[in-house]
Structure formats: C-alpha cells, structure tokens
Scaffold this motif. Structure first.
Motif, PDB file in Angstrom:
ATOM      1  N   THR A  41       0.709  -1.162  -0.024  1.00  0.00           N
ATOM      2  CA  THR A  41       0.017  -0.044   0.112  1.00  0.00           C
ATOM      3  C   THR A  41       0.814   1.188   0.065  1.00  0.00           C
ATOM      4  N   VAL A  42       2.120   1.072   0.558  1.00  0.00           N
ATOM      5  CA  VAL A  42       3.154   2.353   0.656  1.00  0.00           C
ATOM      6  C   VAL A  42       3.378   2.476  -0.729  1.00  0.00           C
ATOM      7  N   ALA A  43       3.610   1.652  -1.688  1.00  0.00           N
ATOM      8  CA  ALA A  43       4.152   1.388  -2.965  1.00  0.00           C
ATOM      9  C   ALA A  43       3.094   2.086  -3.717  1.00  0.00           C
ATOM     10  N   PHE A  44       1.855   1.608  -3.622  1.00  0.00           N
ATOM     11  CA  PHE A  44       0.570   2.192  -4.202  1.00  0.00           C
ATOM     12  C   PHE A  44       0.542   3.712  -3.886  1.00  0.00           C
ATOM     13  N   ARG A  45       0.510   4.090  -2.844  1.00  0.00           N
ATOM     14  CA  ARG A  45       0.347   5.428  -2.259  1.00  0.00           C
ATOM     15  C   ARG A  45       1.584   6.527  -3.005  1.00  0.00           C
ATOM     16  N   LYS A  46       2.572   5.757  -2.870  1.00  0.00           N
ATOM     17  CA  LYS A  46       3.867   6.494  -3.389  1.00  0.00           C
ATOM     18  C   LYS A  46       3.863   6.671  -4.892  1.00  0.00           C
ATOM     19  N   ALA A  47       3.021   5.945  -5.689  1.00  0.00           N
ATOM     20  CA  ALA A  47       2.878   5.874  -6.989  1.00  0.00           C
ATOM     21  C   ALA A  47       2.001   6.744  -7.343  1.00  0.00           C
ATOM     22  N   LEU A  48       0.798   7.099  -6.564  1.00  0.00           N
ATOM     23  CA  LEU A  48      -0.113   8.086  -6.940  1.00  0.00           C
ATOM     24  C   LEU A  48       0.444   9.485  -6.535  1.00  0.00           C
ATOM     25  N   THR A  49       1.308   9.601  -5.495  1.00  0.00           N
ATOM     26  CA  THR A  49       2.007  10.748  -5.119  1.00  0.00           C
ATOM     27  C   THR A  49       2.791  11.234  -6.397  1.00  0.00           C
ATOM     28  N   ASP A  50       3.569  10.211  -7.101  1.00  0.00           N
ATOM     29  CA  ASP A  50       4.488  10.613  -8.107  1.00  0.00           C
ATOM     30  C   ASP A  50       3.707  10.785  -9.502  1.00  0.00           C
ATOM     31  N   LEU A  51       2.408  10.585  -9.359  1.00  0.00           N
ATOM     32  CA  LEU A  51       1.267  11.089 -10.555  1.00  0.00           C
ATOM     33  C   LEU A  51       0.560  12.335 -10.228  1.00  0.00           C
ATOM     34  N   GLY A  52       1.067  12.973  -8.897  1.00  0.00           N
ATOM     35  CA  GLY A  52       0.648  14.217  -8.880  1.00  0.00           C
ATOM     36  C   GLY A  52      -0.385  14.477  -7.819  1.00  0.00           C
ATOM     37  N   VAL A  53      -0.724  13.188  -7.078  1.00  0.00           N
ATOM     38  CA  VAL A  53      -1.794  13.387  -6.019  1.00  0.00           C
ATOM     39  C   VAL A  53      -1.165  13.530  -4.677  1.00  0.00           C
ATOM     40  N   LYS A  54      -1.993  14.268  -3.971  1.00  0.00           N
ATOM     41  CA  LYS A  54      -1.477  14.903  -2.464  1.00  0.00           C
ATOM     42  C   LYS A  54      -2.007  13.800  -1.664  1.00  0.00           C
ATOM     43  N   VAL A  55      -1.333  13.321  -0.904  1.00  0.00           N
ATOM     44  CA  VAL A  55      -1.907  12.280   0.341  1.00  0.00           C
ATOM     45  C   VAL A  55      -1.211  12.636   1.584  1.00  0.00           C
ATOM     46  N   GLU A  56      -2.060  12.960   2.493  1.00  0.00           N
ATOM     47  CA  GLU A  56      -1.677  13.170   3.880  1.00  0.00           C
ATOM     48  C   GLU A  56      -1.665  12.107   4.754  1.00  0.00           C
ATOM     49  N   THR A  57      -0.701  11.663   5.454  1.00  0.00           N
ATOM     50  CA  THR A  57      -0.860  10.290   6.367  1.00  0.00           C
ATOM     51  C   THR A  57      -0.765  10.566   7.749  1.00  0.00           C
ATOM     52  N   GLY A  58      -1.564   9.930   8.578  1.00  0.00           N
ATOM     53  CA  GLY A  58      -1.507   9.846   9.873  1.00  0.00           C
ATOM     54  C   GLY A  58      -1.546   8.359  10.525  1.00  0.00           C
ATOM     55  N   PRO A  59      -1.435   8.236  11.684  1.00  0.00           N
ATOM     56  CA  PRO A  59      -1.367   6.786  12.146  1.00  0.00           C
ATOM     57  C   PRO A  59      -2.562   5.848  11.822  1.00  0.00           C
ATOM     58  N   ASP A  60      -3.733   6.473  11.912  1.00  0.00           N
ATOM     59  CA  ASP A  60      -4.865   5.634  11.706  1.00  0.00           C
ATOM     60  C   ASP A  60      -5.702   6.225  10.637  1.00  0.00           C
TER      61      ASP A  60
END
Ligand SMILES: O=C(O)C1=C[C@@H](OP(=O)(O)O)[C@@H](O)[C@H](O)C1
Ligand SMILES: C=C(OP(=O)(O)O)C(=O)O
Length: 433
Positions: free
Chosen positions: A57-76
């Motif tokens: 899921t971190v790979a998927f999230r990072k891929a989306l970030t590299d595609l220009g999407v902003k994702v903010e992550t917290g513990p929950d």
C-alpha cells in the motif's frame, strides 16, 4: 536472517473452555489500494480510516504521489486530495512487488496525458500483464511492454475513449479491476465482456467501491457469459472505514483451529466486501466452529482437524496455502482444486507449498491447478519462503504445532503485514516451550 517458528506447544483438545483471543488485523490491502485510486481520481477529499500500512500500500500510495496526487498520512487515517481527473505525465512509477499497482495504475495513466513508465521488482516483472496490455492497445492506447510482455511498461497517453472489449481474466481478475476502476474517466461508456474469470469476489469488491464513490455501473448477463458497462462521469470523494484484511485474518483463524483456541476478529463480519472471509467455511469443513456475526468473526478449534474432503478455492486462492500448510495435521487427506492461477503470484504457490511440505516429510500430490496433502508428522526444517509473504505466514501457523520450523525470510511478510510475527507471538507466544 532466519526465524524459529516454534513459539508454541499446544494441545489440540482443550481440557476446559478454549482460551479466547482477539486478533488485531490491519486493514485490507485490496480495499486500501482500490480506495487510494478512486480517491485520487475523485473530485474532493477522501478520508480513509484504518488503511493498511505495508509495502504494497505504501508503494501504491507513493505511485499516486508521483502521479501528482497529494496524500496526507497519519497513524490511523489518510487524507487523499483528489484531482478529479486522470494524471498528466511524464512520470516514472515504481510498483515494487505489488500486483495491484502494476495492474490498476497503467489504466489510470492511459486515461491521462503524457508519457509514463511503470517498473517493478524482478518478482513483479516476472508476473504476467499480457491481457491488460492487449486490452489497452485495443482501447487505442500506445503501450510498449518489456521484453517479457509485462513490466517495464511505457505508455504514451492521450486519454481513452471507452468502447467494447473482450477480456481474458482466466489468469487474474486484476486486469478487469484495473480497467473498471478507470473506466469512469474515459470519454464514452466502456463495456467489458469477460472470459474465464478467476478470483471473482475481487471484482464484486471493485464494483461496490466504485459505486460508493459515485460511479454508474451495470452488470449485463447473457447466455454466453457476463459483461459490465461503466458510464463516464468520474468519482466523488467520501469517508471510508477500511475493514481488517480477510486474507491476513485467515492465518489467525487457522491458528485457532489447530491450537484449540478461540480467535475473534472484530469489524470483519457478514457484510464484508472480501471474498477471503469465506475461508472460515473451509475451516468449518475441517471441523472448526465458526460464527460470522454482523461485526465480527470467531473461529474456535474443537479438536484435531478433520480431513477427507476436496474444496474448490479458486475464488479465494490467497487462502489456499493457509489450509494446505496445516493440512498434514488433519486425520485424512485434503484436496484443494481450482487454484492454477496461484502459480502466477509472488511465487508459484502450488510448487512452493508442495516443495516445503515434502521437505518436512509430508506426502503431497500436485497437478496444474490442484494439490492433495496427506496426514503426517511434519519434521523440523527450514521453510523456503520464495519472497512470498503468504508462504511465510501460512507455515508460521504450522509452526505453532511443529517445533523447529524456521523461515528463511521472515521479513517478507512486510508486503501485507509487517507486524505479523509480533501479533502471532502476542496471541500464542506464552504457550511457547
Ligand atoms: O484485486 C485484488 O486486490 C487481488 C486479486 C487477487 O489476484 P488475482 O485476481 O490475480 O487472483 C488476489 O490474489 C490479490 O492478492 C489481490
Ligand atoms: C497475490 C497477492 O498480491 P498481488 O497480486 O496484489 O501482488 C497476494 O497478496 O497474495
């Protein structure tokens, strides 16, 4: 690094009421990665509560970030700021070991504009992508696969029009999910007729999540088979609580069955989107007591595993290893069939299970899409994980009953549950010799 799995010496027949344990199972990988894509393409912000935080899921999230999407992550919770459209290249995307990234994200890119390069680990590069590459080409995308027909994959995107497709989904449902997820971003409706669909419940999950983000989807069936039509129109962001991962839960349910304990997984109940929860029905066949409630599932081990049955696990093939690894403990042979596509995952899973069991002295027969495991007393030995998290986790359950089992690569569980060994030890560790 290797790891001794003999954390417990557990009787199968509890003298008193079974010990009641509550397993802490992280979020579903399949729901997390679908929700990330849907949220990225949606207009507005999406809040994901309880997402899985693991390599896939971190790979998927990072891929989306590299595609220009902003994702903010917290513990929950994660907040995804949707772009309301498909991405714009150039971008170079690393899919790591994640089949979902390699099968879902190229369609999103093809629906966008510019040049995209998708790459992955050696393991992922060896996994098939052909039917998806063919489908994208038929939709008019300019796609160039690597030498083996899959990754590294280059796409020169000019948007996708939609239209009609016949898709071969006999080796993976992920091609169909990938095409469906990005279909609302196409200019016209997309209708996909499907040949030989495996892992069917994952497609139902895809459609349910697409609808929950506002997509219009129609399932058309005719005598020749099924097809799905998706209307253009994009997605709208929402708040989504992600269920515990049912495939991960299978190890803890199987552990209950072979140790005579009772394991409950809260928030995984009869409304689950995950087909793999049906693994508990297989455990019930093997004699375990199973309760699937509105908001929790409980499995209780009632005595030695009962064998002497054959079961088709084609819809829930990620869990066949969980059963096969503990099948030597049963009182009669167990046959699993319908799992040919499990040879195309992180490892050839039929070969990996058969090889490991034979090395422990267990009699196994395997065919192209099946496996029979005979009862026996597994010897101590080293389990070859083949960099496959599920081989490591499945044989860890056998390790609760067989002293001296050692994994050659315990950390490969990080693909879907980095804290797996710690959780297994938290629940069963005090029974260690
Ligand atoms: O769509 C998904 O999230 C998945 C589909 C299944 O793959 P196949 O459709 O290739 O069997 C499953 O094995 C995988 O772990 C996750
Ligand atoms: C097959 C699996 O993963 P993927 O195809 O998503 O890489 C799995 O998690 O068992």
């Amino acid at each position: 690094m290797s790891m001794d799995l003999a954390v417990a010496d557990v009787r199968t027949e509890p003298a008193t009421a079974p010990r009641a344990l509550t397993a802490r199972i992280p979020g579903s990988k399949s729901i997390t990665n679908r929700a990330l894509l849907l949220a990225a393409a949606a207009s507005g912000t999406t809040r994901l509560d309880g997402p899985l935080d693991s390599e896939d899921t971190v790979a998927f999230r990072k891929a989306l970030t590299d595609l220009g999407v902003k994702v903010e992550t917290g513990p929950d919770a994660w907040l995804v700021h949707g772009t309301g459209r498909a991405p714009t290249g150039p971008a170079r995307i690393w899919c790591a070991d994640a089949g979902t990234a390699a099968r879902f994200l190229p369609v999103l890119a093809a629906a966008g504009r510019g040049e995209f390069l998708f790459e992955g680990s050696e393991q992922l590069t060896g996994r098939p992508l052909g039917p998806l590459v063919k489908a994208l080409a038929e939709l008019g995308a300019e796609v160039r696969p690597g030498a083996g027909g899959g990754l590294p994959l280059t796409i020169d995107a000019r948007g996708l029009t939609g239209g009609e497709l016949l898709l071969d989904a006999s080796t993976s449902s992920q091609y169909l999910t990938g095409l469906l997820l990005s279909a609302p971003l196409m200019r016209e409706p997309l209708t996909i007729a499907v040949n030989g669909l495996v892992s069917r419940p994952y497609v139902a999950m895809t459609l349910a999540l697409m609808r929950s983000f506002g997509a219009e989807v129609t399932i058309l069936t005719c005598r020749q088979g099924g097809s799905v039509r998706v209307e253009p129109g994009g997605y709208t962001g929402r708040t989504l609580r992600i269920e515990p991962d049912a495939s991960t839960a299978s190890y803890f349910f199987a552990a209950a069955a072979v140790t005579g304990t009772r394991v409950t997984v809260p928030h995984l109940g009869r409304d689950s989107l995950q087909g793999d929860l049906r693994f508990v029905e297989v455990l019930a066949k093997a004699g375990a007591e199973v309760e699937v409630g509105a908001d929790a599932t409980t499995v209780t081990g009632t005595g030695p595993l009962r064998g002497g049955f054959e079961v088709d696990m084609g819809d829930i093939s990620d869990t066949f290893m969980t059963l096969a690894a503990v099948a030597p403990l049963a009182d009669a042979p167990i046959t699993v069939r319908g799992i040919g596509h499990a040879r195309l995952k992180e490892s050839d899973r039929i070969a990996a299970v058969a090889g490991n069991l034979r090395a422990l002295g267990i009699q196994v027969e395997d065919g192209p899409d099946r496996l029979t495991v005979h009862p026996g007393r597994p010897a101590a030995g080293t389990i070859a994980c083949h960099r496959d998290h599920r081989i490591a986790m499945a044989f860890s359950v056998l390790g609760l009953r067989v002293p001296g089992l050692v994994l050659d690569d315990p950390r490969c569980v990080g693909k879907t549950f980095p804290g797996f060994h710690e959780e297994l030890r938290r629940l069963f560790g005090e029974q260690a010799r």
